[in-house]
Scaffold this active site. Structure first.
Site: not given
Length: 217
Positions: A63-66, A37
């Site tokens: 970038i989205s939350q994992p 990431r």
């Protein structure tokens, strides 16, 4: 495939966080661990890359939350032979995760800057089964065919019928539905012989999906 360079404690905490929040699919967990990431965020945010939080990228996007990436991926019930359409490439991170689990990924991005950067990054990291397409998620390029799975990574007020029509029989679509300036509901849609079966999943917050192609951004 380039492996992660995160220090082992950070990687362990990353995986533990996903497991504690209910992610149990082994393939999804392995994909999340294997995709670096930190290579998909700007240098200024790399110290935060393995934290469970969304981070800003170019063009006012994120970038989205994992956890959200892992949850959406798990809800797709992916198989190795699947062909997946992603609406909203962003950094390319979610496409990279998907690519570890399926045969092919076609990812559509309306911002030229993001599409170009994601394409270059994915090529550099050898994610050869991802195709990044500059296009409009509301008016997709013709000739791509249909898909086993569709993932939408930006909020839509409602799902366009042409997008649903791209689902194969028994195909699954995951998308955040609701206003672009507030919370949305993540829904799971499955194509059946007699129509589309919809199921609400969880509340989420995504940037809005916008029509058109931003060639200047």
């Amino acid at each position: 495939m380039i492996s992660s360079v995160a220090p082992p404690p950070e990687k362990m905490l990353f995986q533990l966080s996903l497991r504690r929040r209910g992610i149990s699919d082994r393939g999804v967990l392995q994909a999340m661990e294997s995709v670096p990431r930190d290579r998909f965020v700007d240098a200024v945010h790399r110290d935060s890359a393995w934290r469970d939080t969304a981070l800003p990228i170019a063009c006012g996007q994120t970038i989205s939350q994992p956890f959200v990436v892992a949850y959406m991926t798990e809800q797709l019930h992916l198989q190795p032979g699947h062909r997946v359409l992603e609406i909203g490439t962003g950094s390319g991170y979610h496409a990279a995760v998907l690519s570890r689990l399926v045969r092919d990924v076609v990812s559509v991005e309306r911002f030229k800057t993001l599409a170009d950067r994601a394409r270059a990054r994915l090529k550099e990291l050898n994610y050869a089964n991802v195709e990044v397409v500059l296009g409009d998620g509301f008016a997709l390029p013709e000739g791509q065919g249909t898909f086993d799975r569709i993932l939408v990574t930006a909020a839509m007020a409602e799902l366009p019928q042409p997008l649903l029509d791209l689902l194969d029989p028994d195909g699954i679509l995951i998308a955040p539905i609701g206003p672009g300036n507030g919370r949305q509901t993540l829904i799971r849609v499955q194509r059946k012989d007699d129509g589309f079966l919809r199921k609400p999943l969880v509340d989420v917050r995504f940037v809005p999906a916008l029509p058109g192609i931003a060639r200047e951004l």
